[in-house]
Design a protein around this motif. Structure first.
Motif, PDB file in Angstrom:
ATOM      1  N   GLY A  89       0.834  -1.299  -0.127  1.00 46.07           N
ATOM      2  CA  GLY A  89       0.087   0.109   0.037  1.00 46.07           C
ATOM      3  C   GLY A  89       0.870   1.117  -0.027  1.00 46.07           C
ATOM      4  O   GLY A  89       0.648   2.221  -0.694  1.00 46.07           O
ATOM      5  N   LEU A  90       2.087   1.285   0.740  1.00 46.81           N
ATOM      6  CA  LEU A  90       2.749   2.414   0.669  1.00 46.81           C
ATOM      7  C   LEU A  90       3.586   2.499  -0.668  1.00 46.81           C
ATOM      8  O   LEU A  90       3.605   3.754  -1.103  1.00 46.81           O
ATOM      9  CB  LEU A  90       3.876   2.156   1.943  1.00 46.81           C
ATOM     10  N   SER A  98      -2.164   7.261  -8.795  1.00 53.04           N
ATOM     11  CA  SER A  98      -2.732   8.296  -8.020  1.00 53.04           C
ATOM     12  C   SER A  98      -1.689   8.431  -6.889  1.00 53.04           C
ATOM     13  O   SER A  98      -2.208   9.153  -5.770  1.00 53.04           O
ATOM     14  CB  SER A  98      -4.022   7.876  -7.428  1.00 53.04           C
ATOM     15  N   GLY A  99      -0.626   8.304  -6.917  1.00 52.87           N
ATOM     16  CA  GLY A  99       0.460   8.138  -5.833  1.00 52.87           C
ATOM     17  C   GLY A  99       1.059   9.773  -5.705  1.00 52.87           C
ATOM     18  O   GLY A  99       0.724  10.730  -6.463  1.00 52.87           O
ATOM     19  N   LEU A 100       2.273   9.702  -4.762  1.00 56.80           N
ATOM     20  CA  LEU A 100       2.695  11.060  -4.529  1.00 56.80           C
ATOM     21  C   LEU A 100       3.801  11.485  -5.924  1.00 56.80           C
ATOM     22  O   LEU A 100       3.589  12.779  -6.285  1.00 56.80           O
ATOM     23  CB  LEU A 100       3.828  10.774  -3.495  1.00 56.80           C
ATOM     24  N   GLY A 101       4.152  10.559  -6.622  1.00 58.60           N
ATOM     25  CA  GLY A 101       4.685  11.073  -7.894  1.00 58.60           C
ATOM     26  C   GLY A 101       3.851  11.687  -8.735  1.00 58.60           C
ATOM     27  O   GLY A 101       4.383  12.615  -9.425  1.00 58.60           O
ATOM     28  N   ASN A 102       2.827  11.129  -8.895  1.00 59.02           N
ATOM     29  CA  ASN A 102       1.890  11.900  -9.966  1.00 59.02           C
ATOM     30  C   ASN A 102       1.414  12.943  -9.359  1.00 59.02           C
ATOM     31  O   ASN A 102       1.270  14.055 -10.301  1.00 59.02           O
ATOM     32  CB  ASN A 102       0.527  10.858 -10.087  1.00 59.02           C
ATOM     33  N   ALA A 103       1.130  13.241  -8.064  1.00 58.14           N
ATOM     34  CA  ALA A 103       0.497  14.535  -7.450  1.00 58.14           C
ATOM     35  C   ALA A 103       1.562  15.656  -7.675  1.00 58.14           C
ATOM     36  O   ALA A 103       1.290  16.804  -7.893  1.00 58.14           O
ATOM     37  CB  ALA A 103       0.147  14.320  -5.976  1.00 58.14           C
ATOM     38  N   GLY A 178      10.440   0.342  12.602  1.00 55.81           N
ATOM     39  CA  GLY A 178       9.981   1.210  13.859  1.00 55.81           C
ATOM     40  C   GLY A 178       8.832   2.149  13.409  1.00 55.81           C
ATOM     41  O   GLY A 178       8.156   2.810  14.234  1.00 55.81           O
ATOM     42  N   MET A 179       8.062   1.925  12.292  1.00 55.94           N
ATOM     43  CA  MET A 179       6.896   2.530  11.885  1.00 55.94           C
ATOM     44  C   MET A 179       6.024   1.836  11.072  1.00 55.94           C
ATOM     45  O   MET A 179       6.433   0.731  10.335  1.00 55.94           O
ATOM     46  CB  MET A 179       7.235   3.793  10.915  1.00 55.94           C
ATOM     47  N   ASP A 180       4.702   1.459  11.230  1.00 55.87           N
ATOM     48  CA  ASP A 180       3.891   0.793  10.656  1.00 55.87           C
ATOM     49  C   ASP A 180       3.592   1.122   9.434  1.00 55.87           C
ATOM     50  O   ASP A 180       3.406   2.437   9.338  1.00 55.87           O
ATOM     51  CB  ASP A 180       2.522   0.804  11.679  1.00 55.87           C
ATOM     52  N   PRO A 181       3.602   0.241   8.262  1.00 53.90           N
ATOM     53  CA  PRO A 181       3.330   0.779   7.158  1.00 53.90           C
ATOM     54  C   PRO A 181       2.259   1.346   6.861  1.00 53.90           C
ATOM     55  O   PRO A 181       2.254   2.362   5.840  1.00 53.90           O
ATOM     56  CB  PRO A 181       3.675  -0.580   6.227  1.00 53.90           C
ATOM     57  N   VAL A 182       1.119   1.058   7.563  1.00 51.03           N
ATOM     58  CA  VAL A 182      -0.110   1.611   7.606  1.00 51.03           C
ATOM     59  C   VAL A 182       0.136   3.136   7.758  1.00 51.03           C
ATOM     60  O   VAL A 182      -0.571   4.054   6.911  1.00 51.03           O
ATOM     61  CB  VAL A 182      -1.262   0.921   8.162  1.00 51.03           C
ATOM     62  N   TRP A 187       0.333   8.971   6.077  1.00 50.83           N
ATOM     63  CA  TRP A 187       1.091  10.030   5.989  1.00 50.83           C
ATOM     64  C   TRP A 187       1.477  10.568   4.424  1.00 50.83           C
ATOM     65  O   TRP A 187       1.075  11.675   4.134  1.00 50.83           O
ATOM     66  CB  TRP A 187       2.402   9.838   6.938  1.00 50.83           C
ATOM     67  N   VAL A 188       1.728   9.511   3.798  1.00 45.89           N
ATOM     68  CA  VAL A 188       1.878   9.863   2.293  1.00 45.89           C
ATOM     69  C   VAL A 188       0.392  10.415   1.569  1.00 45.89           C
ATOM     70  O   VAL A 188       0.546  11.319   0.870  1.00 45.89           O
ATOM     71  CB  VAL A 188       2.329   8.802   1.422  1.00 45.89           C
ATOM     72  N   GLN A 189      -0.298   9.736   1.976  1.00 46.20           N
ATOM     73  CA  GLN A 189      -1.813  10.167   1.393  1.00 46.20           C
ATOM     74  C   GLN A 189      -2.252  11.571   1.865  1.00 46.20           C
ATOM     75  O   GLN A 189      -2.719  12.442   1.116  1.00 46.20           O
ATOM     76  CB  GLN A 189      -2.735   9.056   1.842  1.00 46.20           C
ATOM     77  N   GLY A 190      -1.788  12.081   2.999  1.00 50.23           N
ATOM     78  CA  GLY A 190      -1.981  13.408   3.621  1.00 50.23           C
ATOM     79  C   GLY A 190      -1.499  14.072   2.820  1.00 50.23           C
ATOM     80  O   GLY A 190      -2.018  15.299   2.434  1.00 50.23           O
TER      81      GLY A 190
END
Length: 288
Positions: A89-90, A98-103, A178-182, A187-190
């Protein structure tokens, strides 16, 4: 409209009223206005612009390097996530359609349009026109139509620097456990949503400005047409002017409350202070 601009945009660019520019205006042999109208250097720039069909020879998108810098990180970051459990998902949020690169690409395209680098510089003229609308309407416009909203895609440096600095740390924490992928995906979607808001807000503000400018210009035109300018007698003393017959008719069309507001605004703008008499005979000519 191919090869030109639409009427609302044209009205915005001329402040809502027809006008003609002059080269210079002189008072007592002193130039008080001047326009840059050419010259060898400027003509060379014009030649480049005419060749390109846009303003790419003289303008730039200040956010381009930042957006491209983040996009350049994405390949390496997703490679680090390939063997991480539940990281699909990350990865999609980073590099999917629809990911960060496209945005980031959409953000840069919006900024390029505003900077006049694409679309025949129509976006640049839309931005200039909206500035005219804001100048005329002021606080009457909603906050979402402000120039800060229009220029959002060109002033996102703080956001982009934050994303560029934080993203590698987020991925590193996911890889180390150290961080949950979800949580990282959220955060990325934000960030994607924030970027999308900047682009959508800018486009909506420009569209709103073009829609309302004829109305804004109408109010300004009515107010201007009702103003009775002062006159001066043979001795140079200022006297109140007299309304024309048409101004009387026009005044009858305006509701009393609106007419009072217009009159008060005009009076404030043409208010004057009567100074002591000047000893003209004792003045020295500018030529001496």
């Amino acid at each position: 409209m191919a090869g030109g601009i639409v009427l609302p945009q044209a009205l915005q660019l001329i402040g809502g009223v027809p006008l003609m520019k002059v080269g210079s205006v002189f008072a007592e042999k002193l130039s008080i206005t001047k326009r840059l109208d050419g010259g060898a250097g400027v003509q060379q720039l014009m030649s480049k612009v005419l060749s390109d069909g846009n303003l790419s020879s003289i303008m730039q998108n200040p956010m381009a390097a930042l957006t491209q810098g983040i996009q350049g990180q994405l390949g390496g970051l997703t490679s680090q996530l390939q063997n991480v459990t539940n990281a699909s998902g990350l990865i999609s949020a980073l590099t999917g359609s629809s990911g960060l690169g496209n945005a980031l690409g959409v953000l840069q395209a919006s900024g390029d349009n505003l900077a006049g680098l694409t679309n025949g510089a129509s976006g640049f003229f839309s931005m200039l026109g909206h500035a005219s609308t804001v100048d005329m309407a002021g606080s009457a416009l909603p906050p979402g139509a402000g120039m800060d909203v229009v220029t959002g895609p060109l002033t996102a440096g703080g956001l982009l620097n934050s994303i560029g600095a934080t993203l590698p740390t987020v991925v590193s924490q996911v890889v180390s456990g150290g961080m949950d992928p979800v949580a990282a995906t959220n955060w990325v979607q934000g960030q994607i949503a924030t970027i999308g808001g900047l682009v959508a807000g800018s486009a909506a503000a420009l569209a709103y400005g073009q829609q309302v400018h004829p109305l804004v210009a109408s109010v300004s035109s009515v107010a201007g047409a009702l103003v009775v300018p002062p006159v001066f007698d043979a001795s140079g003393n200022r006297q109140d002017g007299v309304a024309t017959g048409f101004q009387g008719v026009l005044n009858s069309l305006v509701q009393p409350g609106a007419a009072a507001t217009i009159a008060a605004s005009a009076a404030a703008q043409i208010s004057h202070v009567v100074h002591d008499a000047i000893d003209v005979a004792g003045m020295t000519s500018l030529e001496d």
